[in-house]
Design an enzyme around this catalytic site. Structure first.
Site, mmCIF file in Angstrom:
data_model
loop_
_atom_site.group_PDB
_atom_site.id
_atom_site.type_symbol
_atom_site.label_atom_id
_atom_site.label_comp_id
_atom_site.label_asym_id
_atom_site.label_seq_id
_atom_site.Cartn_x
_atom_site.Cartn_y
_atom_site.Cartn_z
ATOM 1 N N SER A 132 0.773 -1.380 -0.309
ATOM 2 C CA SER A 132 0.135 -0.001 -0.021
ATOM 3 C C SER A 132 0.692 0.849 0.415
ATOM 4 O O SER A 132 0.818 2.795 -0.350
ATOM 5 C CB SER A 132 -1.030 0.104 1.593
ATOM 6 O OG SER A 132 -2.190 -1.067 1.342
ATOM 7 N N GLN A 340 -24.749 -20.099 3.119
ATOM 8 C CA GLN A 340 -25.008 -20.304 3.972
ATOM 9 C C GLN A 340 -26.596 -20.598 3.719
ATOM 10 O O GLN A 340 -26.392 -22.026 4.394
ATOM 11 C CB GLN A 340 -25.389 -18.950 4.632
ATOM 12 C CG GLN A 340 -26.206 -19.264 6.778
ATOM 13 C CD GLN A 340 -25.520 -20.160 6.761
ATOM 14 O OE1 GLN A 340 -23.435 -20.109 6.630
ATOM 15 N NE2 GLN A 340 -25.058 -20.974 7.987
ATOM 16 N N HIS A 342 -26.968 -22.573 0.238
ATOM 17 C CA HIS A 342 -27.387 -23.443 0.082
ATOM 18 C C HIS A 342 -26.877 -24.990 1.145
ATOM 19 O O HIS A 342 -26.555 -25.550 0.915
ATOM 20 C CB HIS A 342 -26.251 -23.822 -1.175
ATOM 21 C CG HIS A 342 -26.581 -23.391 -2.476
ATOM 22 N ND1 HIS A 342 -26.569 -22.057 -2.509
ATOM 23 C CD2 HIS A 342 -27.022 -23.871 -3.239
ATOM 24 C CE1 HIS A 342 -27.531 -21.485 -3.799
ATOM 25 N NE2 HIS A 342 -26.997 -22.455 -4.057
ATOM 26 N N GLU A 367 -5.641 -2.767 -5.896
ATOM 27 C CA GLU A 367 -6.651 -2.323 -6.278
ATOM 28 C C GLU A 367 -6.522 -1.158 -5.229
ATOM 29 O O GLU A 367 -7.606 -0.458 -5.094
ATOM 30 C CB GLU A 367 -7.363 -2.388 -6.954
ATOM 31 C CG GLU A 367 -7.089 -2.757 -9.033
ATOM 32 C CD GLU A 367 -6.311 -2.248 -9.953
ATOM 33 O OE1 GLU A 367 -5.837 -1.174 -9.172
ATOM 34 O OE2 GLU A 367 -5.557 -3.193 -10.086
#
Length: 387
Positions: A132, A340, A342, A367
């Site tokens: 960063s 969750q 499923h 990014e």
């Protein structure tokens, strides 16, 4: 402000979605299983993408691209984002916008071959000790006569293994600022095969299988001054002017994957029956669906507004940061909730949900991390009140 799509935008969405479903979805299992995208498959899909007019859609029409406005481009990116990242980035390539900052000679050498599908570009900023904090980069370049000599290491460099060249950002000096000394940065084109430039295999990644990363090493790598992109010491200016839209691209692709996960969750909630009724009738499931749809809509509106403002010339860094932050965090939430709903089936590789869930994690890092996006937003809020 008009919130509907134009006929042209609807055609872009329909064409891209049909291409993704017909040409990319069938190969996802192979890429996920092997972590590899064969070049013969890349070339096959690439040819079809060119025929469909989808290749290089982010570039101006006069250069061979589709000449899409930013909002239309983001709608296109959302549809591509539904598929495995390696497939849609590599096979339906969009050369980096930063290539437009080059001179005509640089465009001839680097941009146009990318648009013709002959090669790919890659950007080299991140280092083992500078993520960063780009001003903290240690890789450097010094002038030696008419050449520049590059030294240092970059890592996490996406698709450098297939790229024909890299745009390497190097420290080329220091300047005094109100906050102390800061490094001056210059961007250089470096061709693969240049003596002193080595591309090594990168790291195994839980996200975006098949989309490779590499380690780049520069050891007294000599490049001519004509390979400077922009001006000496002005690398950050070039990056800021031309790479801002990449955060919107990330936001748009996140929206595509979140929409695909939500579609699966809705269909499963409607088809799956427990205790004598559709599971979607239970508040524990229906409220999840409502929250997923609500958050996805909010992320879409932030992204479309930023795209509209980009074309209007009024977009700010905070606008793009909000879109990237919201979309990436919504994707994580929607992917998790879809699994969750499923239950155990959501973690099986027969469905794309476990992949979408894994892939979502990196979106809050690359990014610009979520923390960096919040820094950009809060800085914009506080700047008018600085004393």
């Amino acid at each position: 402000m008009h919130f509907g799509m134009t006929d042209e935008q609807r055609m872009i969405v329909d064409t891209t979605r049909a291409f993704v479903e017909a040409e990319l979805y069938p190969h996802e299992a192979l890429v996920e299983r092997t972590g590899h995208l064969p070049m013969e498959l890349i070339r096959e899909i690439q040819s079809k993408a060119m025929t469909a007019g989808l290749y290089g859609a982010n570039m101006p029409e006069e250069m061979g691209g589709a000449g899409l406005d930013t909002l239309s481009w983001l709608l296109y990116e959302r549809e591509l984002g539904r598929a495995n990242y390696a497939l849609h980035w590599t096979c339906v390539a969009r050369p980096s916008n930063i290539l437009l900052a080059g001179t005509e000679a640089q465009r001839e050498k680097y941009l146009y071959p990318c648009l013709r599908g002959e090669t790919w570009d890659c950007l080299a900023m991140t280092e083992p000790g500078a993520g960063s904090d780009l001003r903290g980069m240690q890789a450097s370049a010094r002038q030696d006569g008419d050449d520049w000599v590059l030294n240092g290491t970059k890592h996490f460099i996406s698709h450098a293994d297939i790229a024909g060249f890299t745009i390497a950002f190097m420290a080329t000096g220091e300047e005094e600022t109100s906050r102390g000394k800061k490094k001056k940065i210059t961007a250089f084109f470096v061709d693969k095969g240049t003596p002193g430039f080595t591309v090594r295999d990168g790291y195994r990644n839980v996200s975006h299988r098949g989309y490779t990363n590499a380690i780049l090493e520069f050891d007294d790598c000599r490049v001519p001054a004509e390979n400077i992109l922009g001006e000496v010491h002005k690398g950050f200016d070039v990056a800021n002017d031309w790479l801002g839209a990449t955060r919107l691209q990330v936001a748009a692709t996140c929206l595509g994957r979140a929409a695909r996960a939500l579609d699966h969750a809705i269909r499963y909630a409607a088809d799956r029956r427990q205790f004598g009724q559709q599971i979607g009738k239970f508040q524990g499931v229906s409220f999840k669906l409502a929250d997923m749809a609500l958050e996805l809509k909010a992320a879409e509106l932030l992204t479309w507004e930023a795209g509209w403002k980009f074309d209007d010339g009024s977009v700010t860094d905070a606008d793009m940061a909000m879109a990237k932050l919201k979309a990436s965090e919504v994707l994580a939430m929607v992917a998790d909730e879809a699994i969750q709903i499923h239950g155990g089936m959501g973690l099986m590789d027969e469905l794309p949900l476990e992949r979408i869930w894994r892939d979502a994690r990196v979106e809050r890092i690359w990014e610009g991390t979520s923390e960096i996006q919040r820094h950009i937003i809060s800085r914009a809020l506080l700047r008018p009140h600085e004393s």
